[in-house]
Design a protein around this motif. Structure first.
Motif, PDB file in Angstrom:
ATOM      1  N   LEU A 109     128.385 -54.245  21.691  1.00 22.92           N
ATOM      2  CA  LEU A 109     127.593 -54.078  20.470  1.00 22.92           C
ATOM      3  C   LEU A 109     128.164 -54.971  19.369  1.00 22.92           C
ATOM      4  O   LEU A 109     129.356 -54.878  19.046  1.00 22.92           O
ATOM      5  CB  LEU A 109     127.615 -52.618  20.021  1.00 22.92           C
ATOM      6  CG  LEU A 109     126.908 -52.275  18.705  1.00 22.92           C
ATOM      7  CD1 LEU A 109     125.414 -52.553  18.806  1.00 22.92           C
ATOM      8  CD2 LEU A 109     127.152 -50.827  18.320  1.00 22.92           C
TER       9      LEU A 109
ATOM     10  N   ILE B 146     118.930 -53.355  18.899  1.00 21.51           N
ATOM     11  CA  ILE B 146     118.763 -52.044  19.504  1.00 21.51           C
ATOM     12  C   ILE B 146     117.914 -51.136  18.625  1.00 21.51           C
ATOM     13  O   ILE B 146     117.234 -50.235  19.116  1.00 21.51           O
ATOM     14  CB  ILE B 146     120.150 -51.403  19.786  1.00 21.51           C
ATOM     15  CG1 ILE B 146     119.997 -50.107  20.592  1.00 21.51           C
ATOM     16  CG2 ILE B 146     120.909 -51.173  18.490  1.00 21.51           C
ATOM     17  CD1 ILE B 146     119.342 -50.283  21.936  1.00 21.51           C
ATOM     18  N   GLN B 147     117.910 -51.369  17.303  1.00 27.71           N
ATOM     19  CA  GLN B 147     117.121 -50.518  16.403  1.00 27.71           C
ATOM     20  C   GLN B 147     115.622 -50.768  16.512  1.00 27.71           C
ATOM     21  O   GLN B 147     114.825 -49.966  16.036  1.00 27.71           O
ATOM     22  CB  GLN B 147     117.559 -50.720  14.944  1.00 27.71           C
ATOM     23  CG  GLN B 147     118.782 -49.935  14.549  1.00 27.71           C
ATOM     24  CD  GLN B 147     120.067 -50.584  15.004  1.00 27.71           C
ATOM     25  OE1 GLN B 147     120.071 -51.754  15.377  1.00 27.71           O
ATOM     26  NE2 GLN B 147     121.163 -49.847  14.991  1.00 27.71           N
TER      27      GLN B 147
ATOM     28  N   VAL C  81     117.393 -44.592  19.320  1.00 21.30           N
ATOM     29  CA  VAL C  81     118.579 -45.427  19.512  1.00 21.30           C
ATOM     30  C   VAL C  81     119.465 -44.854  20.611  1.00 21.30           C
ATOM     31  O   VAL C  81     119.982 -45.585  21.470  1.00 21.30           O
ATOM     32  CB  VAL C  81     119.364 -45.563  18.195  1.00 21.30           C
ATOM     33  CG1 VAL C  81     120.702 -46.238  18.424  1.00 21.30           C
ATOM     34  CG2 VAL C  81     118.558 -46.354  17.170  1.00 21.30           C
ATOM     35  N   ARG C  82     119.617 -43.544  20.623  1.00 21.81           N
ATOM     36  CA  ARG C  82     120.465 -42.916  21.635  1.00 21.81           C
ATOM     37  C   ARG C  82     119.886 -43.085  23.032  1.00 21.81           C
ATOM     38  O   ARG C  82     120.594 -43.460  23.975  1.00 21.81           O
ATOM     39  CB  ARG C  82     120.640 -41.434  21.298  1.00 21.81           C
ATOM     40  CG  ARG C  82     121.542 -40.688  22.289  1.00 21.81           C
ATOM     41  CD  ARG C  82     121.677 -39.230  21.928  1.00 21.81           C
ATOM     42  NE  ARG C  82     120.411 -38.530  22.028  1.00 21.81           N
ATOM     43  CZ  ARG C  82     119.856 -37.850  21.029  1.00 21.81           C
ATOM     44  NH1 ARG C  82     120.450 -37.800  19.854  1.00 21.81           N
ATOM     45  NH2 ARG C  82     118.703 -37.233  21.204  1.00 21.81           N
TER      46      ARG C  82
ATOM     47  N   SER D  61     119.748 -46.848  24.203  1.00 15.42           N
ATOM     48  CA  SER D  61     121.096 -47.313  24.545  1.00 15.42           C
ATOM     49  C   SER D  61     121.547 -46.745  25.878  1.00 15.42           C
ATOM     50  O   SER D  61     122.159 -47.449  26.693  1.00 15.42           O
ATOM     51  CB  SER D  61     122.091 -46.926  23.447  1.00 15.42           C
ATOM     52  OG  SER D  61     121.718 -47.474  22.202  1.00 15.42           O
ATOM     53  N   ASN D  62     121.237 -45.472  26.106  1.00 11.44           N
ATOM     54  CA  ASN D  62     121.593 -44.850  27.372  1.00 11.44           C
ATOM     55  C   ASN D  62     120.859 -45.507  28.534  1.00 11.44           C
ATOM     56  O   ASN D  62     121.427 -45.723  29.615  1.00 11.44           O
ATOM     57  CB  ASN D  62     121.262 -43.354  27.312  1.00 11.44           C
ATOM     58  CG  ASN D  62     121.856 -42.587  28.469  1.00 11.44           C
ATOM     59  OD1 ASN D  62     122.893 -42.950  29.003  1.00 11.44           O
ATOM     60  ND2 ASN D  62     121.180 -41.517  28.874  1.00 11.44           N
TER      61      ASN D  62
ATOM     62  N   GLY E 276     123.301 -54.732  16.547  1.00 15.02           N
ATOM     63  CA  GLY E 276     123.074 -53.492  15.803  1.00 15.02           C
ATOM     64  C   GLY E 276     123.042 -53.743  14.312  1.00 15.02           C
ATOM     65  O   GLY E 276     123.863 -54.497  13.780  1.00 15.02           O
TER      66      GLY E 276
ATOM     67  N   GLY F 245     122.153 -45.619  13.029  1.00 14.96           N
ATOM     68  CA  GLY F 245     121.912 -44.843  14.234  1.00 14.96           C
ATOM     69  C   GLY F 245     123.008 -43.817  14.452  1.00 14.96           C
ATOM     70  O   GLY F 245     123.941 -43.688  13.653  1.00 14.96           O
TER      71      GLY F 245
ATOM     72  N   LEU G 271     126.275 -43.893  19.687  1.00 21.13           N
ATOM     73  CA  LEU G 271     126.029 -45.265  20.134  1.00 21.13           C
ATOM     74  C   LEU G 271     127.341 -46.018  20.317  1.00 21.13           C
ATOM     75  O   LEU G 271     127.522 -46.757  21.291  1.00 21.13           O
ATOM     76  CB  LEU G 271     125.132 -45.991  19.124  1.00 21.13           C
ATOM     77  CG  LEU G 271     124.929 -47.495  19.333  1.00 21.13           C
ATOM     78  CD1 LEU G 271     124.279 -47.771  20.679  1.00 21.13           C
ATOM     79  CD2 LEU G 271     124.087 -48.078  18.204  1.00 21.13           C
ATOM     80  N   GLU G 272     128.278 -45.844  19.387  1.00 20.73           N
ATOM     81  CA  GLU G 272     129.564 -46.526  19.483  1.00 20.73           C
ATOM     82  C   GLU G 272     130.408 -45.963  20.622  1.00 20.73           C
ATOM     83  O   GLU G 272     131.262 -46.663  21.165  1.00 20.73           O
ATOM     84  CB  GLU G 272     130.319 -46.409  18.159  1.00 20.73           C
ATOM     85  CG  GLU G 272     129.588 -47.054  16.985  1.00 20.73           C
ATOM     86  CD  GLU G 272     130.388 -47.002  15.705  1.00 20.73           C
ATOM     87  OE1 GLU G 272     131.597 -47.295  15.745  1.00 20.73           O
ATOM     88  OE2 GLU G 272     129.810 -46.643  14.661  1.00 20.73           O
TER      89      GLU G 272
END
Length: 458
Positions: A96, A176-177, A194-195, A198-199, A216, A226, A230-231
């Motif tokens: 990221l 990603i947003q 976002v979650r 990302s997953n 990001g 987000g 995410l991190e």
């Protein structure tokens, strides 16, 4: 018929859900992080199945796993970028990159694509720009690799399907947003979207062993927009730092599962993209004023790299009842501590004076070794006495006014000697840790702040 969806409030830090809004998250205690979302209680069967499906994997002994680091990393062609990543982009990793708008996130990705495109297939997924806009920017940067494929898409599921179909070596997602999952009714950029996106990308990267680099955005506080989860999902989090009004950009890792988080990369932003600054010490000291009070050079360690930085201090009469204290690139609370020690232990009084500290070049220094240089720049401005131009100063200041030794003094002194400095003022107790002698370099050990000021000005 009752609606299948209902409104909930989700914490952007920890992802906790609540049926009503609260100023403080009941789980993590963060303030003003509860955001309204639409909770889907009846997700499609396809999404539920794909989310819960798992691959059957065999148990392996750790001794049987190949650990050849050189073959498991992609060199980006930018040594500064590789340094921050720990040697290159690891296969199957999720990286990221975050930073302020216009700082250079998309620019560095396209430049990396040009080098990697010589031997690898790259898929660049953009949800913010059209294909023609990307082509215009690529032409300006000189990016024309035939192995670079462009996909303008915001549907995360379709993007993953394209990754599986094309099987590229590397994937870039900007950003990603802007991605959204079709089975979620939330708007793009929300905590849920976002979650889940990302997953979805993380599972794709791990199962196909394809590295994916995400861009990001940041919020007004400078944190990644987000959920905080995410991190935790990604393998590396890189931050672009620097003022958009200045040309220097600092790339710093705040999380890296495959390397150190102490390394930084220095870049110079030009009209044709980002250029590496392989000698940041010389770049940071260019244009340094001569015969001017209030300026001092120090040596700091950024990972394994020593960097010389210029500290500027200014003490002037205050026009207010309460003197002002301002610091740029140095911790404000640490500056207040140094001012208190200067008054109480060394007899330099700043009680009715405004005090300012600036680190030249946009660097942010948080190492204790900078303390002595900050003190010397302030005292130099207070006394209107010039610090010798050929002198480098570093050391930690304690509350009793004593000077404490700092680590890796040899590397700092070597860097100062290489750039033509002839004198180095360090804490007295650090002299015993100097392992070798330096030609044309005078090393002066001092016990307190007053001794240090005399050594810097005589």
């Amino acid at each position: 018929m009752a609606s299948k969806n209902k409104t909930v409030f989700v914490c952007s830090e920890c992802g906790a859900e609540s049926i009503k809004w609260a100023g403080k998250c009941p789980i993590c205690g963060s303030w003003n992080t509860m955001e309204e979302e639409i909770k889907e209680t009846g997700l499609s069967k396809a999404y539920t199945t794909s989310s819960s499906s798992t691959r059957k994997t065999a148990v392996m002994k750790i001794s049987e796993i190949d650990s050849n680091d050189e073959e498991y990393r992609y060199k980006t062609g930018l040594s500064e970028f590789d340094r921050v990543l720990g040697g290159g982009i690891v296969k199957g990793s999720l990286v990221l990159i975050s930073g302020d708008p216009g700082i250079g996130k998309s620019t560095i990705l396209l430049q990396v694509c040009q080098h990697l495109g010589e031997n690898h297939q790259i898929l660049y997924i953009s949800g913010e720009e059209s294909a023609r806009q990307i082509k215009l920017r690529a032409s300006r940067l000189g990016v024309d690799s035939p192995n670079l494929m462009i996909l303008t898409e915001t549907d995360a599921q379709h993007a993953v399907n394209q990754i599986r179909e094309e099987s590229p070596d590397i994937v870039m997602v900007d950003s990603i947003q802007t991605m959204n999952h079709p089975d979620l009714n939330s708007s793009p950029g929300s905590v849920t979207q976002v979650r889940e996106c990302s997953n979805l990308l993380m599972r794709c990267a791990k199962t196909l062993d394809i590295p994916i680099v995400l861009v990001g955005h940041v919020n007004k506080d400078g944190a990644i927009a987000g959920p905080k989860v995410l991190e935790h999902m990604v393998d590396a989090v890189l931050y672009f730092e620097g003022d958009r009004q200045m040309t220097y950009r600092i790339l710093r890792a705040v999380k890296n599962r495959f390397g150190s988080t102490n390394e930084i990369g220095v870049f110079d932003m030009g009209k044709d993209g980002l250029h590496q600054v392989e000698n940041p010490s010389q770049a940071m000291l260019s244009g340094r004023p001569t015969n001017t009070p209030g300026t001092c050079v120090t040596a700091v360690m950024e990972g394994t790299r020593p960097i010389l930085a210029e500290i500027q201090g200014l003490a002037t009469n205050s026009g207010f009842g309460t003197p002002r204290r301002m610091s740029t690139g140095f911790d404000y609370n640490r500056m207040s501590l140094i001012l208190a020690v200067l008054e109480k232990r060394a007899g330099f009084y700043f009680g009715n004076l405004d005090a300012y500290i600036n680190v030249v070049g946009g660097l942010r220094l948080d190492e204790p070794s900078v303390d002595l240089a900050v003190a010397m720049s302030l005292v130099s401005s207070l006394k209107d006495v010039v610090i010798r131009e050929d002198t480098v100063v570093f050391g930690e200041i304690g509350l009793a006014g004593e000077l404490r030794n700092v680590s890796q003094a040899d590397l700092r002194i070597s860097e100062a000697s290489r750039l033509g400095f002839n004198r180095c003022v360090i804490p007295f107790h650090g002299l015993k840790n100097i392992s070798k002698s330096y030609k044309n370099m005078e090393i002066v050990g001092v016990r307190d702040i007053r001794d240090a000021f005399r050594a810097c000005t005589e």
